[in-house]
Write a protein that holds these residues in place. Sequence first.
Motif, PDB file in Angstrom:
ATOM      1  N   UNK A   1       0.494  -0.695   0.295  1.00 40.41           N
ATOM      2  CA  UNK A   1      -0.230  -0.108  -0.153  1.00 40.41           C
ATOM      3  C   UNK A   1       0.414   0.859   0.342  1.00 40.41           C
ATOM      4  N   UNK A   2       2.147   1.432   0.770  1.00 39.99           N
ATOM      5  CA  UNK A   2       2.622   2.099   0.909  1.00 39.99           C
ATOM      6  C   UNK A   2       3.189   2.581  -0.252  1.00 39.99           C
ATOM      7  N   UNK A   3       4.254   2.174  -1.252  1.00 45.33           N
ATOM      8  CA  UNK A   3       4.433   2.285  -2.517  1.00 45.33           C
ATOM      9  C   UNK A   3       3.290   2.910  -3.344  1.00 45.33           C
ATOM     10  N   UNK A   4       2.911   1.890  -3.701  1.00 46.27           N
ATOM     11  CA  UNK A   4       1.383   1.949  -4.577  1.00 46.27           C
ATOM     12  C   UNK A   4       1.493   3.613  -4.376  1.00 46.27           C
ATOM     13  N   UNK A   5       1.045   4.201  -2.644  1.00 44.93           N
ATOM     14  CA  UNK A   5       0.966   6.036  -2.593  1.00 44.93           C
ATOM     15  C   UNK A   5       1.616   6.382  -2.090  1.00 44.93           C
ATOM     16  N   UNK A   6       2.428   6.295  -1.882  1.00 47.54           N
ATOM     17  CA  UNK A   6       3.670   7.083  -1.271  1.00 47.54           C
ATOM     18  C   UNK A   6       3.637   6.734   0.052  1.00 47.54           C
ATOM     19  N   UNK A   7       4.433   7.696   1.434  1.00 50.46           N
ATOM     20  CA  UNK A   7       4.348   7.858   2.720  1.00 50.46           C
ATOM     21  C   UNK A   7       5.093   9.538   2.357  1.00 50.46           C
ATOM     22  N   UNK A   8       5.519   9.474   3.888  1.00 54.05           N
ATOM     23  CA  UNK A   8       5.727  10.924   3.684  1.00 54.05           C
ATOM     24  C   UNK A   8       7.054  11.336   3.256  1.00 54.05           C
ATOM     25  N   UNK A   9       7.339  10.418   3.500  1.00 51.72           N
ATOM     26  CA  UNK A   9       9.090   9.900   3.343  1.00 51.72           C
ATOM     27  C   UNK A   9       9.123   9.437   1.526  1.00 51.72           C
ATOM     28  N   UNK A  10       8.286   8.738   0.667  1.00 53.85           N
ATOM     29  CA  UNK A  10       8.694   7.881   0.411  1.00 53.85           C
ATOM     30  C   UNK A  10       7.550   8.324  -1.170  1.00 53.85           C
ATOM     31  N   UNK A  11       8.004   8.775  -2.315  1.00 52.63           N
ATOM     32  CA  UNK A  11       6.602   9.354  -3.591  1.00 52.63           C
ATOM     33  C   UNK A  11       6.662   7.872  -3.826  1.00 52.63           C
ATOM     34  N   UNK A  12       5.494   7.734  -3.622  1.00 50.12           N
ATOM     35  CA  UNK A  12       4.439   6.991  -4.354  1.00 50.12           C
ATOM     36  C   UNK A  12       4.945   6.429  -5.609  1.00 50.12           C
ATOM     37  N   UNK A  13       5.095   5.002  -5.756  1.00 50.02           N
ATOM     38  CA  UNK A  13       4.887   3.968  -6.956  1.00 50.02           C
ATOM     39  C   UNK A  13       4.323   2.838  -7.569  1.00 50.02           C
ATOM     40  N   UNK A  14       2.894   3.529  -7.893  1.00 52.38           N
ATOM     41  CA  UNK A  14       1.828   3.049  -8.278  1.00 52.38           C
ATOM     42  C   UNK A  14       2.056   2.141  -9.509  1.00 52.38           C
ATOM     43  N   UNK A  15       1.462   0.682  -8.923  1.00 53.41           N
ATOM     44  CA  UNK A  15       1.630  -0.661  -9.453  1.00 53.41           C
ATOM     45  C   UNK A  15       0.477  -1.249  -9.852  1.00 53.41           C
ATOM     46  N   UNK A  16      -0.986  -1.238  -9.288  1.00 52.79           N
ATOM     47  CA  UNK A  16      -1.919  -0.945  -9.656  1.00 52.79           C
ATOM     48  C   UNK A  16      -2.826  -0.041 -10.188  1.00 52.79           C
ATOM     49  N   UNK A  17      -2.715   1.273 -10.000  1.00 55.80           N
ATOM     50  CA  UNK A  17      -3.483   1.680 -11.011  1.00 55.80           C
ATOM     51  C   UNK A  17      -3.626   2.832 -12.313  1.00 55.80           C
ATOM     52  N   UNK A  18      -2.010   2.043 -13.061  1.00 52.84           N
ATOM     53  CA  UNK A  18      -1.655   2.414 -13.937  1.00 52.84           C
ATOM     54  C   UNK A  18      -2.034   0.840 -14.740  1.00 52.84           C
ATOM     55  N   UNK A  19      -2.387   0.456 -13.859  1.00 45.14           N
ATOM     56  CA  UNK A  19      -3.104  -1.284 -14.802  1.00 45.14           C
ATOM     57  C   UNK A  19      -4.057  -1.130 -15.613  1.00 45.14           C
ATOM     58  N   UNK A  20      -4.726  -0.523 -14.735  1.00 50.90           N
ATOM     59  CA  UNK A  20      -6.350  -0.365 -15.410  1.00 50.90           C
ATOM     60  C   UNK A  20      -6.244   0.635 -17.112  1.00 50.90           C
ATOM     61  N   UNK A  21      -5.342   0.887 -16.762  1.00 53.87           N
ATOM     62  CA  UNK A  21      -5.224   1.902 -19.103  1.00 53.87           C
ATOM     63  C   UNK A  21      -5.987  -0.228 -19.412  1.00 53.87           C
ATOM     64  N   UNK A  22      -5.287  -0.834 -19.126  1.00 51.95           N
ATOM     65  CA  UNK A  22      -5.720  -2.333 -20.157  1.00 51.95           C
ATOM     66  C   UNK A  22      -6.773  -3.162 -19.703  1.00 51.95           C
ATOM     67  N   UNK A  23      -7.851  -2.316 -19.480  1.00 51.39           N
ATOM     68  CA  UNK A  23      -9.146  -2.908 -18.995  1.00 51.39           C
ATOM     69  C   UNK A  23      -9.622  -3.208 -20.537  1.00 51.39           C
ATOM     70  N   UNK A  24      -9.798  -2.236 -21.361  1.00 51.97           N
ATOM     71  CA  UNK A  24     -10.060  -2.629 -22.469  1.00 51.97           C
ATOM     72  C   UNK A  24      -9.197  -3.877 -23.434  1.00 51.97           C
ATOM     73  N   UNK A  25      -8.229  -3.784 -22.962  1.00 47.38           N
ATOM     74  CA  UNK A  25      -7.408  -5.282 -23.656  1.00 47.38           C
ATOM     75  C   UNK A  25      -8.014  -6.368 -23.036  1.00 47.38           C
ATOM     76  N   UNK A  26      -8.134  -6.439 -21.541  1.00 50.93           N
ATOM     77  CA  UNK A  26      -8.754  -6.779 -20.905  1.00 50.93           C
ATOM     78  C   UNK A  26      -9.985  -8.120 -21.024  1.00 50.93           C
TER      79      UNK A  26
END
Length: 159
Positions: A115-140
Amino acid sequence: MFEGAGVTFRVDTSPLAELSAKLRLLGQVIKEEVALDGAAAMAKVMYDEVRLHVSVSGKPHKFYGRDSVRTGVTYTFQPGNLRDAIYRVFSRDQSSDTRKTYQVSWNHRKAPYGFMVEYGTAHAAAQPFMRPSLARIPDAIAAGKARMGVRISAVMGGI
């Protein structure tokens, strides 16, 4: 039987009973197997895409749990741990005869920091991996439809 004006018609509907039974069976197969295969194909596209978006560190990293300050306990995770914790699974609880549901997520016990990787923390920027994948829904969806088409053709060939 129909009688009128001196004409008698008889219609044998017994072959329709066999056809009706086959159609009922076809409906069951479509609901149970074809839809499930389509949902599985969609989930596979999303699963692969999520795994592609997960960042993998170059070295082991530490995770500080909720009680780390008090207990001093930290956890060390190897590179690729979060990627390897991604899963896809059929959800019986959220599925029914008319809806088949798969979940794609990460195992929170294996990678509690996801969750902290996906959304970031006060000390680390987010590195989303779930949300960008939603762009592939039409392909799915396209993959699911294609898989269902193959399965329907196979089922229809067996009738």
